[in-house]
Design an enzyme around this catalytic site. Structure first.
Site, PDB file in Angstrom:
ATOM      1  N   GLY A  63      45.699  46.739  39.373  1.00 12.18           N
ATOM      2  CA  GLY A  63      46.245  45.876  39.085  1.00 12.18           C
ATOM      3  C   GLY A  63      46.229  44.837  38.010  1.00 12.18           C
ATOM      4  CB  SER A  64      45.833  41.151  38.012  1.00 13.13           C
ATOM      5  OG  SER A  64      45.753  40.116  36.973  1.00 13.13           O
ATOM      6  CB  CYS A  65      44.329  41.636  32.746  1.00 11.05           C
ATOM      7  SG  CYS A  65      45.406  43.289  31.942  1.00 11.05           S
ATOM      8  CB  THR A  66      43.771  37.674  36.001  1.00 11.03           C
ATOM      9  OG1 THR A  66      44.995  37.721  35.009  1.00 11.03           O
ATOM     10  CG2 THR A  66      42.734  36.373  36.189  1.00 11.03           C
TER      11      THR A  66
END
Length: 629
Positions: A63-66
């Site tokens: 999922g997220s790059c964060t």
């Protein structure tokens, strides 16, 4: 409780730690709380477990790059895992750890986890055994890398700590001089290049390549570590070397007071934004940079963060970008280069798993399209985020070739936007191919791709999709009255066509918005200005829509925008927000179509027919016969 023993011979170090296991990857952002280390993803098997000081055995992040931001905060808060034993290399998680070492030094001592990628065979052995405690024995090899002996009841095997890999980049002095001259040789650029080299070496990159533009995901405020990182780059005279846009930050920069946002939160959020603006980034603040007039073109090598934007740009536009981690994004923008690896390279853009949705679409969706009423056709748009979420899961980290979508009578950019965002939520790969739909899988290319998938074929069934839909519609309760307290649209940010559709939907009848339901949409400043030009914004605001810029639903976590009542229900048409929302807000999330969202705004309730739309409920002989006619 972990134990650590310092061994005198070969300067080895041994430790024993409790282990957590899952064969499902986890997005650290939206999946793990950065202050506590607790798993908050309500869809994950490890929900409510704490990863702090544990050995976490998972295939990879997802999922997220964060995720890199969250790992940095966990490290600085002393709540990080002791080790991450992964099946696959995960550059996003490694970046968070490397930034902790390079930018925070002694503050991170003792809290940076060991990160190893052990491959499928050894990973499956660990999962099958499920030892409650694992032992790690760490020694240096001749290259200065940490070799980790992972000891279980079955035995032991070795893996390299990815954070200690030797520099693989082949940059001569002239190339380094060229890079530094283009960045005014600032201290920020020196630190950026050093960090980029370390991250690039994790993937074994040997060269860097220039990029035409960048999009920065790290502008979100996750915690004080991320703010200090951005401010340090600014203080060291950092400047971006290429045109650089900014993702959604954590509040509306112009309306935060009117929205009732907490002053301290707004100050932190705006301070992060200010730091990135000082680095020369454009004031875009959108999670949908592909909607901007300067969007990249097919074949462009770019550096984009934000998972939905990465998936959309690779898959729908045909531009080329890895799913770059937060922090690496701004460092690469300062250097103006990225590693020449991954989907920047032709052979790495080839699909390796076939996802076959032809039967599902022909027998399930098409009959509803051809025989359905206007309401049922409106309901169809929820098919795309549900399928994106499902196929992201089914792809198992691989780039999929998806069959069946080319038989749909229409397929809009907004449909693909919704699909891409949901795929990026559960998938690890930075792209997908839709046979005869996306630009790199047309005609002969689609046929050629079939050969690359080998025997990895997955047939998507109605039950798969039903379970996916019900998972996204997690806030449904059989015993409640389907009341909705907040309608949330615009994740990713609304497009001009979506503004048009919404303005048309609210005018389908004379019913007004009910007073006890908030109706909020998030969108970028550019699309907002276009919406004013065409009159859509005025119509929506007259109806009772509240439109918010600069931020997005995955950053709007608290009251008063989120209802105060913990039993409140939020309805969204976003597969991404339906996935992350329960863990981020601790509220009940309903999932439906854009039509459902407008109906709830007018009635205060979700449709009475339940959480499954007509096109997914009906699956009978008449549907197949209607196609034959």
């Amino acid at each position: 409780m972990a134990t650590t023993l310092h061994q005198p011979h070969h300067h080895s170090q041994m430790s024993r730690h409790s282990a957590l296991y899952s064969n499902i990857g986890i997005s650290f952002w939206g999946g793990i709380h950065p202050e506590t280390g607790k798993v908050i993803d309500t869809t994950h098997p490890l929900h409510n477990q704490s990863v702090a000081d544990k050995i976490l055995v998972i295939p990879s992040g997802r999922g997220s790059c964060t995720g890199s931001q969250v790992l940095l905060e966990l490290i600085l808060n002393g709540r990080a895992p002791r080790a991450l034993i992964l099946r696959d290399v995960d550059v996003i998680l490694c970046t968070g750890a490397i930034v902790a070492e390079e930018f925070f030094g002694s503050e991170s001592d003792g809290n940076v986890p060991i990160i190893c990628a052990v491959g499928e065979e050894k990973f499956n052995e660990l999962i099958d055994d499920g030892d409650e405690v694992l032992t790690l024995l760490v020694e240096k090899n001749d290259d200065g890398e940490d070799v980790v002996q992972i000891v279980s009841k079955r035995g032991r095997f070795a893996a390299t700590n990815l954070l200690t890999k030797k520099d693989t980049l082949e940059l001569d002095k002239d190339e380094v001089a060229t890079i530094m001259n283009s960045t005014n040789n600032s201290k920020a650029a020196q630190l950026a290049l050093k960090t980029v080299r370390r991250v690039a070496s994790i993937s074994g990159a040997t060269t860097l390549m220039p990029i035409s533009c960048a999009h920065i995901d790290a502008v979100t405020y996750i915690g004080p570590g991320g703010l200090r990182f951005a401010q340090k780059l600014s203080q060291l005279n950092g400047k971006v070397a290429v045109p650089t846009t900014l993702n959604s930050q954590s509040t509306d920069r112009r309306q935060w007071q009117a929205l009732g946002v907490d002053v301290s939160h707004a100050n932190y959020a705006n301070s992060v934004g200010d730091a990135y603006l000082a680095l020369g980034c454009e004031m875009s603040f959108t999670c949908a940079p592909y909607l901007l007039p300067n969007a990249p073109s097919k074949g462009d090598n770019i550096m984009w963060g934000e998972s939905n934007a990465v998936v959309y740009s690779n898959s729908v536009i045909g531009a080329r970008t890895e799913k770059y981690p937060d922090y690496f994004d701004i460092l690469a923008a300062i250097v103006g280069r990225v590693p020449n690896i991954g989907v920047h390279v032709n052979e790495n853009r080839v699909p390796t798993i076939l996802i076959d949705a032809r039967q599902l679409i022909s027998e399930q969706l098409l009959p509803s399209i051809y025989k359905g009423s206007g309401k049922e056709v409106h309901d169809m748009d929820s098919f795309f985020p549900a399928m994106g979420w499902l196929i992201g899961n089914l792809s198992d980290g691989r780039i999929p070739l998806i069959l069946g979508f080319d038989t749909l009578p229409s397929l809009t950019a907004d449909n693909l936007k919704a699909f891409s965002a949901a795929f990026g939520t559960t998938g690890t790969a930075p792209m997908y191919h839709m046979s005869n739909v996306t630009p790199e899988s047309m005609g002969d290319d689609a046929q050629r791709f079939l050969q690359h998938c080998g025997d990895r074929h997955v047939l998507v069934t109605k039950e798969d999709l039903r379970r996916a839909y019900q998972t996204l519609d997690s806030g449904r309760d059989e015993n409640d009255n389907n009341e909705v307290n907040l309608v949330a649209v615009g994740n990713p940010h609304l497009s001009i066509d979506e503004l048009k559709r919404l303005s048309e939907m609210i005018e389908c009848d004379d019913r007004p918005k009910v007073g006890n339901v908030q109706v909020i949409g998030t969108l970028g400043r550019y699309v907002h200005s276009q919406g004013i030009k065409y009159g859509y914004v005025q119509k929506l605001e007259s109806f009772g829509f509240q439109l918010i810029n600069d931020t997005c639903w995955c950053m709007l976590l608290d009251p008063p925008i989120i209802p105060v009542n913990v039993n409140a229900k939020i309805l969204t048409n976003s597969g991404k927000y339906a996935h992350y929302g329960p863990g981020l807000t601790n509220r009940r999330i309903r999932f439906g179509s854009m039509y459902d969202c407008v109906e709830a705004a007018k009635s205060g309730r979700m449709r009475s027919s339940g959480s499954i739309p007509q096109w997914l409920r009906s699956f009978s002989g008449w549907a197949v016969r209607s196609l034959k006619k």
